[in-house]
Design an enzyme around this catalytic site. Structure first.
Site, PDB file in Angstrom:
ATOM      1  N   GLY A  52       0.774  -1.244   0.000  1.00 20.15           N
ATOM      2  CA  GLY A  52       0.000   0.000   0.000  1.00 20.15           C
ATOM      3  C   GLY A  52       0.801   1.286   0.000  1.00 20.15           C
ATOM      4  O   GLY A  52       0.351   2.308  -0.513  1.00 20.15           O
ATOM      5  N   GLU A 107       4.055   4.126   6.224  1.00 25.51           N
ATOM      6  CA  GLU A 107       2.845   3.304   6.069  1.00 25.51           C
ATOM      7  C   GLU A 107       1.774   4.078   5.313  1.00 25.51           C
ATOM      8  O   GLU A 107       1.697   5.308   5.419  1.00 25.51           O
ATOM      9  CB  GLU A 107       2.298   2.939   7.454  1.00 25.51           C
ATOM     10  CG  GLU A 107       2.480   1.494   7.862  1.00 25.51           C
ATOM     11  CD  GLU A 107       1.575   0.515   7.136  1.00 25.51           C
ATOM     12  OE1 GLU A 107       1.233   0.748   5.960  1.00 25.51           O
ATOM     13  OE2 GLU A 107       1.222  -0.491   7.757  1.00 25.51           O
ATOM     14  N   ASP A 111      -5.312   1.636  10.771  1.00 21.04           N
ATOM     15  CA  ASP A 111      -6.719   1.352  11.022  1.00 21.04           C
ATOM     16  C   ASP A 111      -6.835   0.796  12.445  1.00 21.04           C
ATOM     17  O   ASP A 111      -6.840   1.571  13.402  1.00 21.04           O
ATOM     18  CB  ASP A 111      -7.158   0.351   9.934  1.00 21.04           C
ATOM     19  CG  ASP A 111      -8.617  -0.008   9.969  1.00 21.04           C
ATOM     20  OD1 ASP A 111      -9.422   0.716   9.389  1.00 21.04           O
ATOM     21  OD2 ASP A 111      -8.960  -1.038  10.568  1.00 21.04           O
ATOM     22  N   PHE A 160     -13.835   2.670   4.286  1.00 20.28           N
ATOM     23  CA  PHE A 160     -12.810   1.899   3.600  1.00 20.28           C
ATOM     24  C   PHE A 160     -12.369   2.681   2.376  1.00 20.28           C
ATOM     25  O   PHE A 160     -13.196   3.076   1.557  1.00 20.28           O
ATOM     26  CB  PHE A 160     -13.335   0.519   3.195  1.00 20.28           C
ATOM     27  CG  PHE A 160     -12.237  -0.396   2.730  1.00 20.28           C
ATOM     28  CD1 PHE A 160     -11.478  -1.105   3.649  1.00 20.28           C
ATOM     29  CD2 PHE A 160     -11.957  -0.537   1.375  1.00 20.28           C
ATOM     30  CE1 PHE A 160     -10.452  -1.944   3.225  1.00 20.28           C
ATOM     31  CE2 PHE A 160     -10.926  -1.375   0.948  1.00 20.28           C
ATOM     32  CZ  PHE A 160     -10.176  -2.081   1.880  1.00 20.28           C
ATOM     33  N   ASP A 167      -5.716  -0.698  -1.974  1.00 21.97           N
ATOM     34  CA  ASP A 167      -6.479  -1.593  -2.845  1.00 21.97           C
ATOM     35  C   ASP A 167      -7.733  -2.144  -2.188  1.00 21.97           C
ATOM     36  O   ASP A 167      -7.923  -2.083  -0.971  1.00 21.97           O
ATOM     37  CB  ASP A 167      -5.614  -2.789  -3.241  1.00 21.97           C
ATOM     38  CG  ASP A 167      -5.454  -3.771  -2.079  1.00 21.97           C
ATOM     39  OD1 ASP A 167      -5.126  -3.327  -0.961  1.00 21.97           O
ATOM     40  OD2 ASP A 167      -5.692  -4.977  -2.285  1.00 21.97           O
ATOM     41  N   ARG A 173      -5.245   0.352  -6.875  1.00 24.84           N
ATOM     42  CA  ARG A 173      -4.021   0.970  -6.340  1.00 24.84           C
ATOM     43  C   ARG A 173      -3.536   2.115  -7.219  1.00 24.84           C
ATOM     44  O   ARG A 173      -2.876   3.031  -6.756  1.00 24.84           O
ATOM     45  CB  ARG A 173      -2.891  -0.069  -6.231  1.00 24.84           C
ATOM     46  CG  ARG A 173      -3.133  -1.156  -5.208  1.00 24.84           C
ATOM     47  CD  ARG A 173      -1.827  -1.923  -4.975  1.00 24.84           C
ATOM     48  NE  ARG A 173      -2.036  -3.176  -4.257  1.00 24.84           N
ATOM     49  CZ  ARG A 173      -2.143  -3.284  -2.944  1.00 24.84           C
ATOM     50  NH1 ARG A 173      -2.093  -2.212  -2.195  1.00 24.84           N
ATOM     51  NH2 ARG A 173      -2.309  -4.457  -2.373  1.00 24.84           N
TER      52      ARG A 173
END
Ligand code: 5GP
Ligand code: MG
Length: 184
Positions: A52, A107, A111, A160, A167, A173
Site C-alpha cells: 500500500g 505506512e 486502522d 474503507f 487496494d 491501487r
C-alpha cells in the site's frame, strides 16, 4: 458474491472522491518539509510497508533532500478481506541491518493499529538509533491498539478507502486520488 467483485458494474458499490490528488500532493510536501527539518544532518533509513505505501513512499522520497536509504518490508494481516484479523506476520523482512540507524517507517494507513504496532515492536528489537512512524492516512476511530504516529498526513473517518496505493482485493491501487468505497 465477495470473491467476484465487479464494483461499479454490479451497482453494489461506488467510489466517492474523498481526498484529491492535489490535496495529497500538498500534504506530502508538508510532511517532507518536516522530515527534512527533523533529520537534518542525519542519514535515515526508510522502511516502506508493501504494498500500500509504494506510491506514498515514491512521492515522499523525491521531496526529501537529506541523504537516505530505503527498503520495503511486507506484512500480512488482511488477506483479501476488509477487517484486520489482529494476527500480523512478517512475510518479507529487512535485508539490511538497522542497528544504529535512524529508521523511519512509512505506512499508507493505520486502522486497527495491529500492523503498525507489530512492525514497530519488531523493528525496535533490532536496536535502531531512533525509530519513527510516518502514516499518510489515519483512522483513529478504528483503533484497537494504541499507535504513536510521528508524521500523519490526514485523519479520515471510518470508511474503507482505495486509491493512491490502497487496494480492494488488489484493485484500484493505481487511482491517483483517494476514494471511499460505499455500498449502495
Ligand atoms: P491495521 O493493522 O491498522 O488494521 O491495518 C493496516 C493495514 O490494513 C494497512 O496497512 C492497509 O494495508 C490495510 N487497511 C486498513 N484500512 C484500509 C482501508 O481503508 N483501505 C485499504 N485499502 N486498506 C486498508
Ligand atoms: Mg499497509
Amino acid at each position: 458474491m465477495r470473491g467476484h467483485l465487479s464494483l461499479r458494474e454490479e451497482g453494489e458499490m461506488r467510489l466517492r472522491l474523498l481526498i484529491s490528488r492535489e490535496e495529497i500532493e500538498r500534504r506530502v510536501r508538508e510532511l517532507a518539509d518536516l522530515i527534512n527539518r527533523d533529520y537534518r544532518g542525519k542519514n535515515p533509513h526508510l522502511v516502506g510497508v508493501l504494498t500500500g505505501s509504494f506510491i506514498f513512499l515514491a512521492d515522499l522520497v523525491r521531496l526529501l533532500t537529506i541523504p537516505l536509504t530505503l527498503e520495503f518490508v511486507r506484512v500480512a494481516s488482511y488477506g483479501a478481506g476488509r477487517e484486520s484479523s489482529g494476527e500480523v506476520k512478517l512475510l518479507l523482512g529487512l535485508a539490511d541491518s538497522i542497528e544504529g540507524r535512524d529508521v523511519l517507517v512509512v505506512e499508507d494507513i493505520v486502522d486497527s493499529g495491529y500492523t503498525a504496532d507489530f512492525l514497530m515492536k519488531e523493528l525496535a528489537r533490532r536496536n535502531p538509533a531512533s525509530l519513527k512512524l510516518c502514516v499518510l492516512f489515519d483512522k483513529p476511530s478504528r483503533r484497537k491498539v494504541p499507535v504513536r504516529i510521528d508524521y500523519r498526513g490526514f485523519e479520515i473517518p471510518d470508511v474503507f478507502v482505495v486509491g493512491y496505493g490502497l487496494d480492494l482485493a488488489g484493485r484500484y491501487r493505481n487511482l491517483p486520488d483517494l476514494y471511499a468505497l460505499e455500498e449502495e
